[in-house]
Write a protein that holds these residues in place. Structure first.
Motif, short mmCIF file in Angstrom:
data_model
loop_
_atom_site.label_atom_id
_atom_site.label_comp_id
_atom_site.label_asym_id
_atom_site.label_seq_id
_atom_site.Cartn_x
_atom_site.Cartn_y
_atom_site.Cartn_z
N ASP A 293 0.85 -1.19 0.00
CA ASP A 293 0.00 0.00 0.00
C ASP A 293 0.89 1.24 0.00
O ASP A 293 2.12 1.15 0.00
CB ASP A 293 -0.96 -0.01 1.20
N LYS A 294 0.27 2.41 0.01
CA LYS A 294 1.04 3.64 -0.16
C LYS A 294 1.55 4.23 1.16
O LYS A 294 2.18 5.28 1.15
CB LYS A 294 0.21 4.69 -0.89
N ARG A 295 1.29 3.56 2.27
CA ARG A 295 1.84 4.05 3.53
C ARG A 295 3.34 3.74 3.57
O ARG A 295 3.76 2.61 3.33
CB ARG A 295 1.11 3.39 4.70
N PRO A 296 4.17 4.73 3.90
CA PRO A 296 5.63 4.52 3.87
C PRO A 296 6.09 3.59 4.98
O PRO A 296 5.43 3.44 6.01
CB PRO A 296 6.20 5.94 4.05
N ILE A 297 7.24 2.95 4.75
CA ILE A 297 7.85 2.06 5.72
C ILE A 297 9.32 2.38 5.81
O ILE A 297 9.97 2.73 4.82
CB ILE A 297 7.64 0.57 5.34
N SER A 298 9.85 2.28 7.03
CA SER A 298 11.29 2.48 7.22
C SER A 298 11.68 1.82 8.54
O SER A 298 11.31 2.28 9.61
CB SER A 298 11.63 3.97 7.25
N ALA A 344 -8.28 4.41 -3.54
CA ALA A 344 -8.87 5.08 -2.39
C ALA A 344 -7.88 5.15 -1.22
O ALA A 344 -6.90 4.41 -1.17
CB ALA A 344 -10.15 4.36 -1.97
N ASP A 345 -8.20 6.03 -0.28
CA ASP A 345 -7.33 6.24 0.88
C ASP A 345 -8.03 5.77 2.14
O ASP A 345 -8.46 6.57 2.98
CB ASP A 345 -6.95 7.73 0.97
N GLY A 351 -5.75 -2.80 2.14
CA GLY A 351 -5.74 -4.26 2.17
C GLY A 351 -5.75 -4.87 0.78
O GLY A 351 -5.10 -5.89 0.53
N ARG A 352 -6.50 -4.28 -0.16
CA ARG A 352 -6.52 -4.81 -1.53
C ARG A 352 -5.19 -4.59 -2.25
O ARG A 352 -4.77 -5.41 -3.06
CB ARG A 352 -7.64 -4.15 -2.32
#
Length: 363
Positions: A293-298, A344-345, A351-352
């Motif tokens: 998904d578009k949430r960043p990770i670090s 969508a946000d 999840g999709r």
């Protein structure tokens, strides 16, 4: 006063032994921390060495795939070279035909000029003959004058005969050029037929391979539907099987969980069974694509969603290889958050979009 002096002499200074104990304790703590740091560096080096070995193996597999691709490209280049040679021969034949056509037009022009001159000479002869007849009838020319006119008439006849011979020669040359032009047209037709036939055979071969692979792909999808239809986390979208990341991996992890390994084992068994039925010359490959998904990770393992999606795709490929799928028939790719299914946000869209896609395709 003497008693006070005695008490002062009897009380020892206890500050130095306590300072020494504190320094000793601090030194022990520092030695313990250094030992822990050395151990952590040792285990970290072991982990990095194992990953380097796995990366080297993957690079070797990529090199093998590159060699196979070069062989296929060389075969295609050979076919294209053959078609280019035939096209060049056709162009040369067309140039020869155009040259012959130009020569034929020039001969036709010369023939027209000769016909014109012949008509002029014939008309002149007729005029001469008419004039001679008129003169003979009207004025009774002498035999010498009449003989001279006859000489002129014979000369004119000789010139007419020569022009007729030239016209005959020109007609013969025109016939030869026409035959040569017909032969050139016939060669052009044969070359064109060869090119068309080669194109048709190539198209039939490509269409046959595509149809054959499509048939195996349909059978592959049918069997996987039967095996994986009980899991709502597994969807079929077009020509792809879509696995929800929650089914295979824990959050922010690229290691297959127990449920994910069980589903991948079913998938691998079906793929191995189908691959035994597919002819070896078909250039099929199973592409495994990782998406987030578009949430960043670090975190310590993954600096971005690119790394997380790629690591998950590679983890699935490695498990399929362990399950018996040939490594030469597998490819892994990571797309991060850049190819979402749902723009969508919200948590449902997230999840999709967190998914692993598998597609049976050509190299």
């Amino acid at each position: 006063m003497m008693g006070g002096r005695r008490r002062g002499m009897q009380a020892p200074d206890s500050s130095w032994p306590g300072f020494v104990d504190a320094l000793s304790s601090l030194l022990l703590v520092i030695i313990f921390l250094l030992s822990m740091f050395v151990l952590s560096q040792f285990f970290l080096g072991q982990a990095i060495t194992g990953r380097d070995q796995a990366l080297a193996e993957l690079r070797g597999q990529v090199a093998q795939l590159g060699n196979l691709l070069k062989l296929e490209q060389q075969a295609n280049s050979t076919l294209r070279t053959s078609m280019t040679d035939l096209a060049a021969s056709l162009n040369v034949a067309n140039a020869d035909r155009d040259k012959i056509s130009a020569d034929l037009d020039a001969l036709r022009s010369a023939f027209t000029v000769s016909d014109t001159r012949l008509a002029e000479m014939t008309a002149a002869r007729e005029r001469f003959e008419a004039d001679a007849a008129d003169l003979t009838e009207k004025f009774g020319l002498s035999a010498a004058a009449l003989s001279e006119e006859q000489v002129l008439s014979r000369r004119a006849q000789a010139q007419v005969i020569q022009l007729q011979n030239n016209i005959t020669a020109l007609r013969e040359q025109l016939a030869r050029l026409s035959n040569a032009l017909d032969a050139s047209d016939e060669r052009d037709r044969r070359n064109q037929a060869v090119i068309v036939d080669m194109g048709r055979r190539l198209n039939r071969a490509l269409a046959s391979k595509v149809q054959e692979l499509a048939g195996y792909r349909s059978e592959f999808f049918g069997r996987l539907k039967e095996v994986l239809s009980t899991r709502p986390e597994i969807r079929i979208e077009g020509d792809r099987f879509v696995f929800a990341s929650e089914l295979l991996f824990a959050s922010a992890s690229a290691e297959l969980g127990p449920v994910g390994r069980a589903e991948m084992r079913k998938f691998a068994e079906t793929l191995v069974s189908i691959s035994k039925e597919i002819p070896g010359e078909l250039p099929w490959i199973l592409r495994v694509d990782g998406h987030t998904d578009k949430r960043p990770i670090s975190n310590a393992l993954f600096k971005s969603n690119w790394e997380l999606s790629s690591a998950r795709a590679i983890s699935v490929v490695e498990f399929l290889i362990e399950a018996g799928v040939p490594a030469s028939r597998l490819a892994a790719a990571g797309f991060g958050e850049h190819q979402p299914i749902d723009p969508a946000d919200n948590i449902f869209a997230y999840g999709r979009n967190r998914r692993i896609e598998m597609r049976l395709t050509q190299r």
